[in-house]
Design an enzyme around this catalytic site. Structure first.
Site, PDB file in Angstrom:
ATOM      1  N   GLU A 138       0.819  -1.061   0.233  1.00 59.11           N
ATOM      2  CA  GLU A 138      -0.144   0.055  -0.091  1.00 59.11           C
ATOM      3  C   GLU A 138       0.986   1.368   0.036  1.00 59.11           C
ATOM      4  OE1 GLU A 138      -3.457   2.197   2.658  1.00 59.11           O
ATOM      5  OE2 GLU A 138      -2.183   0.791   3.454  1.00 59.11           O
ATOM      6  N   GLU A 235     -11.565   2.512   6.386  1.00 57.87           N
ATOM      7  CA  GLU A 235     -10.515   2.732   7.360  1.00 57.87           C
ATOM      8  C   GLU A 235     -10.559   4.060   7.644  1.00 57.87           C
ATOM      9  OE1 GLU A 235      -5.794   1.399   7.485  1.00 57.87           O
ATOM     10  OE2 GLU A 235      -6.582   2.221   5.756  1.00 57.87           O
TER      11      GLU A 235
END
Length: 253
Positions: A138, A235
């Site tokens: 990520e 998130e």
């Protein structure tokens, strides 16, 4: 759309098994977490079985958090520790039936760091393949994580293509990508074959997705048009009690 509650940020006032139960009560379709290792895997599995939710993903350990570390995979000279963290994450994920493990790069730069990162990711992908687990990488934005090795989708894609492992994928976090690159609609379409999981939060404050500069009604519609079927990861950092921030769950579904 289906949504996954990221319990690294949501319901952090309670133990992980209770946070799983809270996510079920709130109407989430799945859960994911950051670092579950302080909770015995059997307790987490029991909560998952009780609620019928699946743990979609978890992270490998970051290293010395007190010392400011945020991942080990690109750190030269720390290969043994990085691979031990990979092994631990894969074992925990396998116990839960979790399909994705996010392996964090850490703060590093330069050619040696890139070589270390690539070799550790080769190891992770190879070890994960027999378990049916996907390794995620990520890019993190330069404002929240200055100096983090992986910061753009282009950088991540080059590494994914170099390694060529079918179970090495991109974690596409709309929050990070918007801050670094923008153009979410086109980037989602262009990168879709390489994406293993999608996350979101408002920009720029990383709150619930019902405000800020990103129109998530449009983005979620676009993701659906692209044929994406896996729950999207919420998130975000709730401003106050998590339950009080969940109005978006129905309006954006």
């Amino acid at each position: 759309m289906q949504f996954s509650a990221n319990l690294g940020f949501l319901w952090t006032d309670r133990p992980l098994p209770d946070a799983i139960r809270a996510a079920k009560a709130a109407g989430f379709d799945a859960v994911e977490c950051h670092w579950p290792y302080d909770t015995p895997a059997e307790e987490v599995l029991a909560a998952l079985n009780e609620t019928g939710l699946r743990m979609l993903g978890l992270n490998g350990r970051r290293g010395n958090v007190v010392g400011g570390e945020n991942g080990l995979t690109a750190l030269v000279g720390r290969e043994e520790e990085a691979r031990a963290a990979i092994d631990e994450a894969l074992a925990y994920a396998n116990h839960l039936g979790t399909p994705n493990v996010h392996i964090m790069a850490g703060f590093a730069k330069g050619d040696a760091a890139r070589r270390t990162y690539v070799e550790n990711l080769r190891y992770a992908s190879s070890e994960a393949a027999p378990l049916g687990i996907t390794i995620l990488i990520e890019p993190l934005n330069k404002y929240d994580a200055p100096g983090y090795f992986l910061s753009t989708t282009g950088q991540a894609l080059a590494i994914i293509e170099e390694i060529g492992a079918p179970n090495l994928k991109l974690m596409f976090d709309c929050y990070h990508v918007q801050l670094m690159e923008g153009d979410l609609s086109h980037k989602l379409a262009d990168l879709l074959p390489h994406i293993g999981h999608i996350q979101f939060a408002s920009v720029p404050d990383r709150g619930a997705p019902d405000h800020g500069e990103v129109n998530y009604a449009h983005i979620f519609k676009r993701i659906g048009e692209l044929g994406w079927q896996t729950p999207l990861g919420a998130e975000y950092k709730p401003m106050g009690d998590t339950d009080a921030t969940l109005g978006w769950l129905e309006t954006l579904r």
